[in-house]
Design an enzyme around this catalytic site. Structure first.
Site, PDB file in Angstrom:
ATOM      1  N   GLU A 175       0.825  -1.213   0.000  1.00 12.36           N
ATOM      2  CA  GLU A 175       0.000   0.000   0.000  1.00 12.36           C
ATOM      3  C   GLU A 175       0.855   1.258   0.000  1.00 12.36           C
ATOM      4  O   GLU A 175       0.552   2.225  -0.704  1.00 12.36           O
ATOM      5  CB  GLU A 175      -0.947  -0.013   1.201  1.00 12.36           C
ATOM      6  CG  GLU A 175      -2.067  -1.037   1.063  1.00 12.36           C
ATOM      7  CD  GLU A 175      -2.986  -1.066   2.268  1.00 12.36           C
ATOM      8  OE1 GLU A 175      -2.805  -0.229   3.178  1.00 12.36           O
ATOM      9  OE2 GLU A 175      -3.886  -1.923   2.304  1.00 12.36           O
ATOM     10  N   HIS A 208     -10.208   1.555   0.406  1.00  9.70           N
ATOM     11  CA  HIS A 208     -10.639   0.699   1.513  1.00  9.70           C
ATOM     12  C   HIS A 208     -12.152   0.478   1.534  1.00  9.70           C
ATOM     13  O   HIS A 208     -12.641  -0.295   2.362  1.00  9.70           O
ATOM     14  CB  HIS A 208     -10.178   1.294   2.847  1.00  9.70           C
ATOM     15  CG  HIS A 208      -8.724   1.077   3.117  1.00  9.70           C
ATOM     16  ND1 HIS A 208      -7.738   1.777   2.466  1.00  9.70           N
ATOM     17  CD2 HIS A 208      -8.081   0.216   3.952  1.00  9.70           C
ATOM     18  CE1 HIS A 208      -6.554   1.374   2.901  1.00  9.70           C
ATOM     19  NE2 HIS A 208      -6.733   0.435   3.792  1.00  9.70           N
TER      20      HIS A 208
END
Length: 329
Positions: A175, A208
């Site tokens: 990420e 997310h």
């Protein structure tokens, strides 16, 4: 995060008369087109990262070892290819950063030790209250806890635990590589460092939202609670993303954001409600307040660019004609 804003939010000028047309700022493209290319490239990276999680059809929940292993494969492939997106962006815009691609993305040796230690220390100071809470609630004393942490057998168990590997290793590394190391170099020449710090986390926060799919599939809660939880997670991850983007710019390294991300994944969101009802509430709340106060006090000194050597993104902006970027000093 007031320390991240202020004068850092001004836009990078792209029309100064003293700059030649072939300036490294925007290459051969106009400012508007360059920004569209940058934003589209970041959006493509975010979609590729999230989309890779769903290329495997499965009825199993996300925490099942088989699902985790497949997703490891997907995100590692996407993350390994993500520098190619930055390379393509550089070719399309004609921007010449003045450093190698890997250096621009935070892979460099100069200042690596302070870049690994100081941001992590700063983050641990912020979590002083939760760390105190963890210590108070732990049944073992400090000596026993250290023995467990340092025992090779404990690490061996962690390295064979798929959820631990996902939360502490793979997710932080991939990420931060995709959403910080690749996106910030593309956004900074377009809008400046300050706005990039706050724009980059929006891609990270939206990414997310895919957890909604998992929760709806397995009916883990009511629809209202699921969307409320997703909104809270978006806010939390966006703020955290701004913090790690700030660290990436100020240190010029990827390792600091990765370690801080791993630590925050381990700690989770601070259990403030539990602290308010804790038997030792007063010292615990004092620890929370002290941690936040020390964090704000030390944020600038511990991320002083002088500690980390030449900063690649600042070099890029200097070549673009912006020699007074506030986050670079």
């Amino acid at each position: 995060m007031a320390a991240l804003g202020g004068d850092g939010l001004r836009l990078l000028s792209v029309s100064r008369p003293e700059r030649p047309p072939e300036s490294a700022a925007l290459g051969g493209l106009g400012p508007g087109l360059c920004c569209w290319v940058s934003v589209f490239s970041c959006l493509s990276l975010a979609c590729s990262y999230v989309g890779s999680l769903y290329v495997w059809k499965s009825e199993l929940p996300r925490d099942h070892p088989a699902v985790i292993k497949r997703r490891f494969t997907s995100v590692l492939v996407v993350s390994s290819l993500s520098p190619l997106c930055v390379l393509l962006w550089r070719e399309l815009t004609g921007i010449q950063p003045g450093t190698s691609l890997l250096t621009l993305m935070g892979f460099r040796l100069e200042g690596i030790f302070p870049a690994a230690l100081l941001p992590l220390l700063l983050t641990m100071i912020l979590f002083l209250g939760p760390l105190m809470q963890l210590s108070m609630d732990c049944p073992c004393d400090l000596a026993d806890g250290l023995k467990v942490v340092l025992a090779p057998r404990s690490w061996a168990r962690c390295l064979t635990d798929m959820r631990w590997l996902r939360n502490q290793v793979i997710a932080p590394l991939t990420e931060e590589l995709v959403f910080r190391a690749c996106m910030l170099p593309m956004l900074a020449p377009c809008m400046g460092l300050g706005p990039a710090v706050f724009t980059c986390p929006l891609f990270f926060g939206v990414a997310h939202f895919h957890h909604i799919i998992e929760q709806l599939r397995f009916r883990q809660s009511s629809v209202g609670n699921i969307f409320l939880s997703a909104a809270f997670q978006f806010s939390y991850t966006a703020v955290f993303g701004a913090y790690t983007a700030f660290l990436f710019i100020r240190t010029g390294h990827l390792i600091g954001p990765v370690l801080c991300h791993s630590f925050c994944n381990y700690m989770g969101f601070p259990a403030v409600c539990a602290a308010l009802e804790h038997p030792q509430r007063r010292p615990l709340l004092a620890g929370y307040a002290l941690g936040v106060g020390l964090f704000l006090l030390l944020l600038q000194p511990l991320t002083d660019p002088k500690l980390y050597g030449s900063l690649p993104l600042c070099v890029l902006l200097e070549r673009a004609g912006d020699s007074e970027a506030p986050l670079c000093s």
